[in-house]
Design an enzyme around this catalytic site. Structure first.
Site, PDB file in Angstrom:
ATOM      1  N   HIS A   1       0.861  -1.223  -0.111  1.00  0.00           N
ATOM      2  CA  HIS A   1      -0.048   0.153  -0.332  1.00  0.00           C
ATOM      3  C   HIS A   1       1.074   1.297  -0.072  1.00  0.00           C
ATOM      4  O   HIS A   1       1.939   1.425   0.516  1.00  0.00           O
ATOM      5  CB  HIS A   1      -1.109  -0.107   1.021  1.00  0.00           C
TER       6      HIS A   1
ATOM      7  N   ASP B   1      -0.184   4.851   1.358  1.00  0.00           N
ATOM      8  CA  ASP B   1      -0.705   5.882   1.901  1.00  0.00           C
ATOM      9  C   ASP B   1      -0.289   5.157   3.616  1.00  0.00           C
ATOM     10  O   ASP B   1       0.566   4.011   3.385  1.00  0.00           O
ATOM     11  CB  ASP B   1      -2.221   4.988   2.410  1.00  0.00           C
TER      12      ASP B   1
ATOM     13  N   ASP C   1       6.668   1.819   7.453  1.00  0.00           N
ATOM     14  CA  ASP C   1       4.633   1.081   6.745  1.00  0.00           C
ATOM     15  C   ASP C   1       4.558   1.874   5.605  1.00  0.00           C
ATOM     16  O   ASP C   1       3.880   2.929   6.247  1.00  0.00           O
ATOM     17  CB  ASP C   1       4.440   1.105   8.336  1.00  0.00           C
TER      18      ASP C   1
ATOM     19  N   GLU D   1      -5.046   1.864   2.910  1.00  0.00           N
ATOM     20  CA  GLU D   1      -4.814   0.405   3.490  1.00  0.00           C
ATOM     21  C   GLU D   1      -5.428   1.361   4.956  1.00  0.00           C
ATOM     22  O   GLU D   1      -5.441   0.033   5.878  1.00  0.00           O
ATOM     23  CB  GLU D   1      -4.009   0.041   3.495  1.00  0.00           C
ATOM     24  N   GLU D   2      -4.968   2.147   5.439  1.00  0.00           N
ATOM     25  CA  GLU D   2      -4.812   2.538   6.528  1.00  0.00           C
ATOM     26  C   GLU D   2      -6.007   3.348   7.217  1.00  0.00           C
ATOM     27  O   GLU D   2      -5.627   3.562   8.094  1.00  0.00           O
ATOM     28  CB  GLU D   2      -3.575   3.547   6.973  1.00  0.00           C
TER      29      GLU D   2
ATOM     30  N   GLU E   1       4.323  -5.988   3.855  1.00  0.00           N
ATOM     31  CA  GLU E   1       4.646  -5.042   4.839  1.00  0.00           C
ATOM     32  C   GLU E   1       6.326  -5.435   6.179  1.00  0.00           C
ATOM     33  O   GLU E   1       6.636  -6.422   5.490  1.00  0.00           O
ATOM     34  CB  GLU E   1       3.878  -5.779   6.230  1.00  0.00           C
TER      35      GLU E   1
ATOM     36  N   HIS F   1       3.614   3.600  12.228  1.00  0.00           N
ATOM     37  CA  HIS F   1       2.705   4.681  13.195  1.00  0.00           C
ATOM     38  C   HIS F   1       3.881   5.042  14.260  1.00  0.00           C
ATOM     39  O   HIS F   1       2.823   6.352  14.519  1.00  0.00           O
ATOM     40  CB  HIS F   1       1.653   3.730  13.316  1.00  0.00           C
TER      41      HIS F   1
END
Length: 374
Positions: free
Chosen positions: A86, A88, A118, A148-149, A177, A351
């Protein structure tokens, strides 16, 4: 790795038009990707850059769907594999001095910034392989997807499954990932339920006239505090479960006895269970309480039984581990494609305000995948 179920605030940065160098150092490519801010809902600029870079490669057929980009080889190989990631990120940190922001920065050979782990390090590996492994031993489908988030209903990969299922046919999949460069098989499932207790509102100076709904929720907390989560072995990998209260809502004012309380529960369950079985387990534990399921996603079994998986694990050279969090390998599993997680960076840093990845970890992931595909 899913962040939450809410739409993030408006983007803080307008991403400039960027030409990506897919043939240079893959760690520098990761930095260039990070410099294009792509908080969920603001992926267009990065999708534009990815699409332009892939369309410049004559050996790939490229399809754009919203802010998702799919590129495929067509070499007539006996096997086709998916490399997916992903584009985003979660919102940028708000704490002054945080290093997990945009643009990226270097501290020696360590790359800091939002998306470092990530998962723009993994996306950089995908793009580098697309450019440099032009005669792979297997056909490859590269998938770069948006949203995705945030809520699962917004997922760009889910949209591709619905609208372009024919582009996703493959015998095996790898989701890039962060896994610290170790193959992580499958993933846990996740389910959220709300338990509601009711009371009777009254002035807190005359509390005996009411019934406190928050107090009525105490047995829910007690049962969950005493709950012992299981570790479940699935196809040789040990998946740790967990069940926790993640949010409580109740009360209307500082002088009112609350007449309702909602306790939100998140159960992360091993991939031997379906969402229905997971829900039944929570309902059994909390029997006697009013429960409503608000969201669920199935897990995925390890995906290590296929010959492609075995050869990939051998190329990486490390014992595979389970994936405890939920990832999009579950979406691939639902359409019959066994898949694993494999990418650079420590997932515990995802994150965070200190998000970073070592340049050599990105390079090592590229080397392992290139060996396997070449």
């Amino acid at each position: 790795m899913t962040y939450n179920d809410t739409t993030p605030p408006a983007p803080l940065h307008a991403a400039p038009a960027t030409r990506l160098d897919l043939a240079g150092d893959v760690a520098e490519l990761a930095a260039a990707l990070m410099d294009i801010e792509s908080v969920s809902g603001n992926e267009a600029a990065l999708a534009d850059a990815v699409e332009a870079a892939l369309r410049a490669l004559p050996h790939l057929d490229v399809t754009r769907n919203g802010d998702a980009v799919v590129a495929r080889t067509a070499l007539g190989r006996a096997e086709r594999v998916i490399l997916a990631g992903h584009i985003d990120t979660v919102p940028l940190p708000t704490v002054p001095g945080s290093r997990g922001t945009v643009p990226s920065s270097w501290d020696g050979e360590v790359l800091y910034g939002r998306g470092a782990t990530d998962m723009k390090g993994g996306v950089a590996v995908q793009l580098a392989i697309a450019a440099t492994v032009t005669e792979p031993c297997k056909d490859i489908t590269f998938i770069f997807y948006d949203h995705e988030e945030v809520a699962a209903s917004k997922s760009g990969l889910g949209r591709l499954v619905r609208e372009h299922r024919e582009l996703l046919d493959a015998t095996f999949g790898i989701l890039l990932e962060p896994t610290n460069g170790t193959v992580e098989g499958g993933c846990n499932g996740t389910i959220r339920l709300e338990a509601t207790t009711h009371g009777l509102a009254a002035h807190s100076a005359r509390a005996w006239m009411g019934e406190n709904a928050i107090h009525a929720a105490a047995p829910i907390l007690a049962r969950l505090a005493a709950y012992q989560p299981a570790t479940v072995t699935v196809d040789g990998l040990d998946y740790r479960e967990s069940m926790n209260v993640v949010r409580i809502h109740g009360g209307t004012a500082g002088n009112v006895i609350p007449d309702a309380c909602v306790v939100e529960i998140n159960y992360r369950f091993a991939p031997d269970k379906s969402p229905a079985q997971a829900e039944a387990h929570v309902r059994e534990l909390l029997s006697g309480f009013e429960l409503v399921c608000t969201d669920s996603s199935a897990g995925a079994r390890p995906g290590l039984n296929s010959p492609a998986a075995a050869s990939f694990v051998a190329a990486v050279g490390r014992e595979p581990l389970p994936k405890y969090g939920w990832t999009d390998v579950a979406r691939l599993g639902e359409i019959g494609i066994p898949a694993v997680n494999f990418g650079p960076g420590d997932p515990l840093l995802a994150h965070s305000d200190n998000e970073h990845v070592a340049a050599d970890d990105i390079r090592a992931c590229l080397a392992a995948l290139s060996r396997w595909l070449g």
